[in-house]
Motif scaffolding. Structure first.
Motif, short mmCIF file in Angstrom:
data_model
loop_
_atom_site.label_atom_id
_atom_site.label_comp_id
_atom_site.label_asym_id
_atom_site.label_seq_id
_atom_site.Cartn_x
_atom_site.Cartn_y
_atom_site.Cartn_z
N ARG A 323 13.33 2.01 3.50
CA ARG A 323 11.87 1.93 3.67
C ARG A 323 11.36 3.13 4.46
O ARG A 323 10.36 3.74 4.10
CB ARG A 323 11.49 0.65 4.39
N LEU A 326 11.59 6.17 2.31
CA LEU A 326 10.62 6.09 1.22
C LEU A 326 9.23 6.43 1.73
O LEU A 326 8.49 7.18 1.10
CB LEU A 326 10.66 4.70 0.58
N SER A 327 8.88 5.88 2.89
CA SER A 327 7.53 6.12 3.37
C SER A 327 7.34 7.60 3.69
O SER A 327 6.28 8.18 3.44
CB SER A 327 7.21 5.19 4.56
N LEU A 394 16.41 6.05 -4.03
CA LEU A 394 15.19 6.82 -3.86
C LEU A 394 15.47 8.24 -4.34
O LEU A 394 16.38 8.90 -3.85
CB LEU A 394 14.78 6.83 -2.38
N GLU A 444 5.37 1.91 -0.15
CA GLU A 444 6.78 1.54 -0.28
C GLU A 444 6.88 0.16 -0.91
O GLU A 444 7.67 -0.08 -1.82
CB GLU A 444 7.52 1.40 1.05
#
Ligand code: C2E
Ligand code: CA
Ligand code: CA
Length: 750
Positions: A323, A326-327, A394, A444
């Motif tokens: 996370r 991804l952010s 990702l 996300e």
């Protein structure tokens, strides 16, 4: 007063009054030790009286020899010594004291006032000289001066000893401190470092004294170090516990290294000023502080950090770390107007391995899968384990969908070749859902969720593939949670329907039976396919309720067709693992048949290999019981699992249902697919019925007929239709012409 100058205490006189006068003053050091030496007893005695009156105590020696004897075993602070004595005289005593280096102040009391005698006495170390006949006050004053001197000297000695001790102590404390203690001059060069530097960093003090602190600091931490080492503040405002990395030549377990390495240290620093009250530039002397080894703590912290952000089995990043990354990637993609992709990957047959071969095998398989996946990635991609057999990828740098297609295909390809673990050949395969930024979401949350939804679509549509998220999917069900809630609701509201797909004899073209397939007539979404809701139903256990509903409905429909004389057709129903696992499965199933008034011989169970493998000891007796009652049992999707022949023989099966992927492979050009030939041969050998599913065109139909496959099911005949349409199908039995045409064709070609 006598010639010898002794005081006559018996007769009151001037000396007396003087003494009284003296008494007013505080005596000096009454605890001092005194020695009085004279060869004349009365003089000795009067001296003694005088001293005693003043509050002192003294030893007396009658003559030089006695004095030497006393001096030999006792220390005297002050000695009053007569010079002229028979035998051992005062000079001899002085010599003795000098020779022995006795620390005794000697006041010579003598009538011998000749200059040479006194000079000699003083030369030999006498402290002072009092001439006989002495005046009491003068004598006492001289004596007390000597005593005071004694006292001062002893105090000095004591203080010096103490100072020496405390300096040693401080040095000891500083050097044996677990911390490195340092001092820098105003230019930042070391002026002091304690011994600890050697064991802590592997440098010698000599090497560092005079050097600038930056030579000790790891290059990445120079800026932080500048803030610390240039500290000019003092007290609470000064730098405390700043963590930076210093160079060290000490390796693991204290081994000396040839190259520097960086170690974590915690530093304190505070400014030192020549005048503590004047903290100005002019008074600034430098910086003083400590350095503490915190590498162990750092290591522990790093470990904890690792555990918080990684999966412990595969050592891959976990959900939380993914996370984060991804952010960050979204922010960068937004700024650079770039795309990125999130893949949600679920292994298709992991549960089977875990259930049949055990958890430790499952764990090893997961690790092997993680390795293979990793080998498909580029630098900068993040592969995370989301728990269970779910992985997330990702890909922050993709330009087009095609890039993602390439990677997805590569992953599927790698995962499709078997894993060999402990001599077992394991086939997994995966379903991959893909969401791309910005099309499939810009947070996300949504990107992961939409990749997950897309993955479920792959699962629903036969697994082992990839699919991009599309908005339609989202219109179907925004989240698994809403889907579950709505499905539960739909079950209670009677929104589920049973559709029927005919199973046709490939010899005659007549309808032999139907497969019951569930549909969901959703109030706003319309007719929903099982692929869109069965995965969630399986996950939540709702599948059993669905299966039982389908069976109730299908059995009563078929019983009705039988009664209406529409033909002696059978009904195939799909079973889920959960339903079969129910302890009361057989009783309930038999109850449903009885309620509908349907003969067990008209019923066929469709079970996938995966379901059969779950818990053989429990499943086999149940199936034997069903078989005993006359129920038929088919293996669905046959050829996609990895059951071996020896496994299959343990099950009381009647039919193999060839999976539609093999049927799909039949093409005009190369005629047949070798797998179908093998399955046909196997069915013959085991004396099993054969049915092919997914028959869509004449080529396939012809090939299957030529191979001797007895039944077929597929769009070439009909899609699954509602019960109302079945009656019409049964009346017209419309496929005989088609089947016969192809039969003659196949007979001609074979
Ligand atoms: P399945 O058991 O393999 O069922 C056959 C599926 O293939 C059906 O999809 C059917 O519509 C589809 N099909 C039939 N002929 C053709 C063809 O010629 N070409 C193609 N492309 N597809 C064809 P459906 O109805 O969407 O069902 C999907 C799966 O859902 C089923 O696969 C079955 O595993 C499951 N399922 C359906 N109904 C039930 C049920 O009541 N209980 C349980 N446990 N599972 C069910
Ligand atoms: Ca089926
Ligand atoms: Ca099937």
């Amino acid at each position: 007063m006598s010639e010898s100058g002794a005081i006559d205490f018996s007769s009151p006189g001037e000396s007396y009054s003087k003494l009284h006068h003296l008494e007013d003053r505080e005596p000096v050091l009454t605890g001092a030790s005194l020695l009085l030496v004279d060869d004349k007893p009365e003089l000795l005695n009067s001296l003694y009286q005088l001293i005693s009156l003043r509050g002192y105590r003294a030893d007396t020696a009658l003559g030089g020899q006695q004095a030497l004897n006393l001096l030999a075993d006792k220390h005297y602070d002050v000695m009053l010594l007569d010079l002229i004595m028979p035998g051992v005289n005062g000079h001899d005593v002085l010599d003795y004291v000098a020779k022995q280096k006795l620390d005794c102040k000697i006041i010579v009391v003598s009538g011998d006032a000749s200059f040479s005698g006194v000079k000699h006495a003083l030369h030999c170390g006498a402290f002072d000289f009092v001439k006989k006949p002495y005046e009491a006050g003068e004598l006492v004053a001289t004596m007390e001066t000597a005593l005071r001197q004694c006292h001062l000297e002893s105090q000095n000695r004591h203080m010096a000893a103490q100072l020496d001790e405390s300096e040693k102590l401080h040095r000891f404390i500083v050097n044996s401190s677990p911390d490195l203690v340092y001092m820098l001059d105003r230019n930042g060069c070391f002026t002091f470092i304690n011994d600890r530097v050697e064991s802590l960093l592997g440098f010698s003090k000599e090497e560092l004294i005079g050097k600038h602190y930056s030579e000790l600091v790891h290059e990445n931490h120079l800026e932080a170090a500048n803030n610390v080492f240039n500290e000019r503040r003092t007290g609470d405002r000064a730098v405390a516990n700043r963590e930076i990395r210093l160079k060290s030549r000490i390796g693991l377990k204290g081994a000396q290294l040839f190259h520097d390495q960086a170690v974590w240290m915690e530093l304190t620093a505070e400014g030192v000023y020549s005048d503590p009250n004047e903290r100005t530039r002019d008074h600034f002397l430098g910086t003083i502080g400590t350095v503490r080894d915190i590498s162990e703590r750092k290591e522990a912290e790093e470990k904890i950090n690792f555990q918080a952000y990684h999966d412990l089995l595969t050592h891959l990043p976990n959900r939380a770390l993914l996370r984060d990354r991804l952010s960050l990637a979204i922010t960068q993609a937004r700024r650079n107007k770039r795309k990125l992709a999130v893949m949600f990957l679920d292994l298709d047959r992991f549960k089977l391995v875990n259930d049949t071969l055990g958890h430790s095998m499952g764990d090893r398989l997961l690790k092997a899968v993680a390795n293979r996946l990793q080998s498909c990635l580029r630098r900068g991609d993040t592969l995370a384990r989301f728990g269970g057999d779910e992985f997330t990828l990702l890909l922050p740098e993709v330009r087009t969908r095609d890039d993602v297609v390439v990677i997805s295909s590569k992953i599927l390809d790698r995962l499709n070749s078997p894993f060999i673990i402990d001599g077992h050949e394991l086939f997994v395969g995966a379903s991959i859902g893909i969401s791309m930024y910005p099309e499939a979401g810009d947070s996300e949350e949504t990107l992961i969720q939409n990749a997950d939804i897309a993955m479920y679509h792959v699962k629903g549509r036969g697994k082992n593939g990839y699919q991009f998220f599309s908005d339609e999917m989202n219109h179907q069900f925004s989240t698994r949670l809403t889907l579950e809630r709505e499905l539960r609701n739909g079950l209670n509201q009677g929104e589920l329907r049973v559709y029927y797909q005919p199973q046709v004899s490939l010899a005659t073209g007549r309808i032999r039976g139907f497969e019951a397939l569930v549909r969901w007539q959703h109030p706003s979404r319309g007719l929903v396919e099982p692929a869109d809701f069965l995965p969630v139903a399986e996950e939540t256990g709702l599948i059993t309720q669905i299966d039982e509903f389908v069976q109730r409905q299908a059995f009563s429909d078929v019983a009705e067709w039988h009664q209406a004389g529409l033909g002696d057709v059978h009904i195939s129903v799909n079973l889920s693992a959960t339903q079969l696992e129910q302890e009361s499965f057989v009783d309930r199933f038999v109850g449903t048949m009885e309620t509908a008034g349907l003969e067990p011989t008209s019923v066929k169970l469709e079970l996938t290999e995966n379901i059969l493998m779950q818990d053989m000891e429990v499943i086999i007796p149940k199936l034997k019981e069903m078989r005993r009652l006359g129920v038929n049992i088919a293996i669905d999707d046959f050829g996609t699992g990895y059951s071996s022949l020896s496994y299959l023989q343990q099950f009381p099966i009647t039919t193999l249902k060839i999976d539609r992927t093999f049927v799909c492979d039949i093409r005009a050009e190369h005629g047949g697919a070798s797998i179908i030939n093998a399955i046909v041969a196997m069915a013959r050998g085991l004396n099993l019925d054969l049915i092919a599913e997914g028959v869509e065109n004449r080529t396939q139909l012809r090939y299957l007929q030529a191979q001797g496959c007895s039944e077929g099911q597929g769009f070439i005949f009909s899609r699954a239709v509602p019960a109302a349409e079945v009656k019409e199908l049964l009346r017209s039995d419309p496929y005989q012409k088609l089947v016969r045409e192809e039969q003659t064709e196949s007979a001609a070609t074979v």
